[in-house]
Design an enzyme around this catalytic site. Structure first.
Site, short mmCIF file in Angstrom:
data_model
loop_
_atom_site.label_atom_id
_atom_site.label_comp_id
_atom_site.label_asym_id
_atom_site.label_seq_id
_atom_site.Cartn_x
_atom_site.Cartn_y
_atom_site.Cartn_z
N SER A 1 -21.43 -6.57 -38.98
CA SER A 1 -21.05 -7.53 -37.94
C SER A 1 -22.26 -8.39 -37.63
CB SER A 1 -20.69 -6.84 -36.62
OG SER A 1 -19.40 -6.39 -36.65
N GLU B 1 -25.00 -25.75 -31.25
CA GLU B 1 -23.67 -26.34 -31.18
C GLU B 1 -22.58 -25.27 -31.12
OE1 GLU B 1 -25.86 -26.65 -33.66
OE2 GLU B 1 -26.73 -28.64 -33.46
#
Ligand code: SPD
Length: 427
Positions: free
Chosen positions: A55, A62
């Site tokens: 993970s 952004e």
């Protein structure tokens, strides 16, 4: 402006399972994808889960890119979330599809924050000086890559430097070495931590000096397992010992340790140490009776290649190989984390060595599950590790060699067991 953000939800199918189980590779690929897309990277954190799956998330100026992988399904699920006109998330999509060798994919683009549902309000801007210093702090890219050893309910994570120093799938297991911030270089077998540069001394001192200082005159020792060389290194500190056989099933463990853990594996260059690449089970089966003064079972956990080293048949063979005043010491797992295994093997030792000749003891090893680890002292004769403790010899050795955990007091106190462990032994 059609929306505040673009959110591309991606499913990659039939990826290369090796690639999507490699935390460093995934981190590098995601960072590169973010750069190619035109994003400004702020921070990232990536975790590998034992035995498989990764993970990770990259925070960008952004917004963010996130991933979770299921190597066992060759599947990776990715979120590419960007704000503004300057970043193109589809560039990242194309790059990652190639990187993970995804055979096919599905994706949806959502427009997040649609202006006609939103009402803009004035928000006070920070003053110019605060803004400048905040911005500087924000844009410091910082890798955060984690190895996690985990079972169904418990996990231990170590942050590491990212590149996997050694990785090979041997005939028996996956052998890896990573460089962790807190514990230095770490040997991992099939996703389980075996030894680390910074806490290995606890295990290796306690599995060796306790039996050696409880024996009257040990000369010939067998180590079953122990391919990192740490137990042999400690035994070499004893002058009486002139022959050490290290029977390791997996040559790759020795190879990796010699290359990346020189301080642990240096014993292999000593002529008293004989490395034998063989299954310990077979070795003790074929070993002549009365061969060794001490046998140390420095095994991995009872899954995979070490499973047979936790059976009655193996311990019976060990018993035969020991001289009449011989001692066996095993690593016997954690009484907290591996309660059942601990209980069962104690019973098994007692059946073979006799109820009064088995003495478990404890040490604290931060990188093993629960941190509380046990060893078991089993003597063929009525040799008690405290009554028969050669304290003077221990003191002399400590004057010559700097030990980090074992002391004469620890030799005795390690056998004092907490109530719950005593209870496990009495049931
Ligand atoms: N769960 C970790 C148990 C590891 C026991 N063996 C370690 C080998 C060190 N020489």
């Amino acid at each position: 402006m059609e929306s505040l953000g673009r959110h591309i939800i991606v499913e990659f199918y039939e990826c290369d399972p090796e690639k999507i189980n490699n935390v460093s590779f995934i981190e590098q690929s995601m960072l590169k994808a973010a750069k190619l897309a035109g994003a400004t990277i702020i921070n990232s954190t990536f975790h590998h889960f034992s035995p498989f799956g990764v993970s990770g998330i990259i925070v960008i100026e952004e917004s963010h890119f996130a991933i979770h992988t299921w190597p066992e399904y060759q599947f990776a699920s990715i979120d590419l979330f960007t704000c503004g006109e300057l970043v193109d998330p589809w560039t990242a999509f194309d790059y990652l599809q190639k990187e993970f060798s995804a055979h096919h994919s599905s994706s949806i683009e959502l427009q997040r924050g649609q202006p006609h549902f939103l009402n803009r309000i004035p928000v006070k801007k920070p003053n110019v000086r605060d803004y400048a210093s905040n911005k500087q702090n924000r844009i410091t890219s910082n890798r955060s890559i984690w190895f996690t050893e985990r079972d169904n309910n418990i996990a231990l994570s170590l942050r590491h430097k990212g590149n996997i120093l050694y990785q090979k799938q041997s005939k028996y297991q996956k052998v890896e070495i990573i460089d962790t911030y807190a514990y230095g270089k770490t040997l991992i077998l099939d996703g389980m931590i075996m030894t680390t540069e910074k806490d290995e001394y606890v295990y290796h001192e306690m599995i060796t000096h306790v039996p050696v200082f409880s024996h009257n005159n040990p000369k010939k020792i067998l180590i079953v397992g122990g391919g990192d060389g740490g137990a042999a290194r400690e035994l070499l500190k004893h002058q009486s010992i002139n022959h050490i056989d290290v029977v390791e099933i997996d040559a790759i463990v020795i190879e990796a340790s010699k290359e990346f853990l020189p301080n642990i594996s240096k014993s292999f260059s000593n002529k008293k140490v004989h490395a034998i690449i063989e299954d310990g089970l077979q070795f003790v089966k074929n070993c002549p009776q009365n061969s060794y003064d001490i046998i140390i079972v420095d095994s991995t956990d009872p899954v995979g290649p070490a499973e047979g080293l936790f059976t009655k048949e193996f311990y019976e063979d060990v018993y035969q190989c020991l001289k009449s005043d011989g001692i066996m010491v095993t690593q016997s797992e954690s009484p907290r984390f591996n309660e059942q295994v601990f209980k069962e093997i104690q019973k098994c030792y007692q059946e073979i060595f006799g109820k009064n000749n088995v003495h478990p003891y404890l040490a604290y090893i931060p990188t093993y599950p629960s941190g509380m680890w046990s060893f078991s002292f089993c003597a063929k004769q009525d040799i008690h590790p405290i009554d028969n403790f050669h304290k003077k010899k221990a003191e002399a050795l400590m004057k010559k060699h700097k030990l980090n955990y074992y002391t004469p007091s620890i030799h005795k106190s390690a056998f004092i067991l907490p109530g719950f462990v005593q209870e496990l032994l009495s049931n």
